[in-house]
Design an enzyme around this catalytic site. Structure first.
Site, short mmCIF file in Angstrom:
data_model
loop_
_atom_site.label_atom_id
_atom_site.label_comp_id
_atom_site.label_asym_id
_atom_site.label_seq_id
_atom_site.Cartn_x
_atom_site.Cartn_y
_atom_site.Cartn_z
N CYS A 130 0.83 -1.22 0.00
CA CYS A 130 0.00 0.00 0.00
C CYS A 130 0.86 1.26 0.00
O CYS A 130 1.42 1.63 1.03
CB CYS A 130 -0.92 -0.03 1.22
N CYS A 133 -0.40 4.06 2.32
CA CYS A 133 -0.08 3.89 3.74
C CYS A 133 1.41 4.12 4.01
O CYS A 133 1.77 4.81 4.96
CB CYS A 133 -0.45 2.48 4.21
N ASP A 134 2.27 3.50 3.21
CA ASP A 134 3.70 3.46 3.53
C ASP A 134 4.58 4.36 2.66
O ASP A 134 5.74 4.59 2.99
CB ASP A 134 4.21 2.01 3.41
#
Ligand code: NAP
Length: 304
Positions: A130, A133-134
Site C-alpha cells: 500500500c 499507507c507506507d
C-alpha cells in the site's frame, strides 16, 4: 433471529445494508476491521460516478454515514464460520453466535503475496502492499513496484510523487492497466520499466537492501540495490469462513442474482467470482444481493 446478516462493511456490504433496511429487513452488518474496505487505502478515486475525485477513505465514510442514516446497525466482530443448519444460517464469531434467515458475504479480498523469500520477513521493513499507507516513508529513496495492473500503476504514480526513483518490475512486456493510467505513468520522468522480469528474492538484514531479479527471456539473474518493494499482483478473497462452491482461488461462485451454491447465502463485491473489481461493480453486486435476499426471505414466508 435476524432476517439478514451482511458480513463486511465495504462498498458491497454497506450498499446491501442500505437496500435491506429500506425493505424493512431486520439486518445486522458485521465487520472485522475498524476501517473496512480495501478501497479505504486508495488515495484518489476518479471513476466513481458523482465524484470527479475523492479519496477512498472519504468515500467509505460517506457510505457508512448513508447506511447508518438509513438505519443499519454495524457491529465490529470477526466471523469464524457461516453454516446452514435446518433451514437457518448460523454465524459463529469470536464473541458468540447469531442466527439469521439469509446471509450476504461481502468480505472483500486482500493483496496477493508474491511468495518469494524475504517478502514476509521484511514486511513493514521495506516490503509493502500500500503506497498510500507506507509511501511517505520513502521520500528521496528508490523503490520497486511489482505488477502491471491498475493497482500497480495507481501506486507507481503515488510513489513517483514521493520517491526519487520508481522501477516497475513486470513479468511481461505489456501492461494490463487501463490506457489512462498507462499514459500518466509514461509521462513521469522518474518511473522506469523493467520488463519480462520477476523478483526471485528480497534481501536485507533489518530493512530491504536489494532484490534478486530474473529476466524471463534470457534467464539472466541480477542483484539490484533498492529501498522499498511495493507488491501488486492481484487479490485473494476472504472466503474461508463459508463452504460454498468456489473457484480454485477461493472466489465464491454465484448466479446472476448473487446467490451462492447454498440457498439463502449470497455474495457481493471482491469476494465473488467476477472479471471486474471496481467500487461501482461492488455497489451493484450489493444492491442485487439485497434484492435477492429479500425475495428469498419472502419465499420462506410463503412456504410456511
Ligand atoms: P490485476 O489486474 O489482476 O493485475 C495483477 C498484475 O500482477 C498483472 O499485471 C499480473 O501480470 C501481475 N502478476 C500476477 N501474479 C504475478 C506473479 N506471481 N508475479 C509477478 N507478477 C504477477 O490486479 P490489480 O491491479 O490489483 O487490480 C485488481 C482489480 O482492481 C482490477 O479489476 C482493476 O481494474 C481494479 N483496480 C482498479 C483501479 C482503478 O480503476 N483506478 C485501481 C486499482 C485496481 P499479467 O498482466 O502478466 O497477468
Amino acid at each position: 433471529m435476524y432476517d439478514l446478516i451482511i458480513i463486511g462493511a465495504g462498498p458491497a456490504g454497506l450498499t446491501a445494508a442500505i437496500y435491506a433496511v429500506r425493505y424493512g429487513l431486520n439486518t445486522l452488518v458485521i465487520e472485522k476491521n475498524v476501517i473496512p474496505g480495501q478501497i479505504a487505502t486508495v488515495t484518489t478515486i476518479e471513476n466513481y460516478p458523482g465524484f470527479t475525485s475523492i479519496s477512498g477513505m472519504e468515500l467509505m465514510q460517506k457510505f457508512k454515514e448513508h447506511a447508518e442514516g438509513a438505519g443499519a446497525t454495524i457491529q465490529n466482530n470477526n466471523v469464524i464460520s457461516v453454516k446452514e443448519e435446518q433451514g437457518k444460517k448460523v454465524i459463529t464469531t469470536d464473541d458468540g453466535g447469531f442466527e439469521t434467515r439469509a446471509v450476504i458475504l461481502a468480505t472483500g479480498a486482500n493483496p496477493r503475496k508474491l511468495g518469494v523469500e524475504g517478502e514476509e520477513r521484511l514486511l513493514t521493513k521495506g516490503v509493502s502492499y500500500c503506497a498510500t499507507c507506507d509511501g511517505p516513508l520513502y521520500g528521496d529513496l528508490k523503490v520497486i513496484v511489482v505488477g502491471g495492473g491498475d493497482s500497480a500503476m495507481t501506486d507507481a504514480l503515488v510513489l513517483s510523487g514521493i520517491a526519487k526513483k520508481v522501477y516497475v518490475v513486470h513479468r511481461r512486456n505489456e501492461l494490463r492497466a487501463c490506457s489512462i493510467l498507462q499514459e500518466r505513468v509514461s509521462k513521469k520522468e522518474n518511473i522506469s520499466f523493467i520488463w519480462d522480469t520477476v523478483i526471485q528474492e528480497i534481501q536485507g538484514d533489518e530493512l530491504v537492501e536489494k532484490v534478486v531479479l530474473k529476466n524471463l527471456n534470457t534467464g539472466e539473474i541480477t542483484d539490484m540495490a533498492i529501498d522499498g518493494v511495493f507488491i501488486y499482483v492481484g487479490i485473494d478473497p476472504n472466503t474461508s469462513m463459508v463452504d460454498t462452491n468456489k473457484t480454485e482461488n477461493g472466489f465464491i461462485v454465484t448466479d446472476e442474482q448473487m446467490e451462492s451454491s447454498v440457498k439463502g447465502i449470497f455474495a457481493a463485491g471482491d469476494c465473488r467470482r467476477t472479471s471486474v473489481w471496481q467500487v461501482v461493480t461492488a455497489v451493484s453486486d450489493g444492491a442485487l444481493a439485497a434484492i435477492s435476499a429479500h425475495e428469498y426471505i419472502i419465499s420462506l414466508d410463503l412456504e410456511r
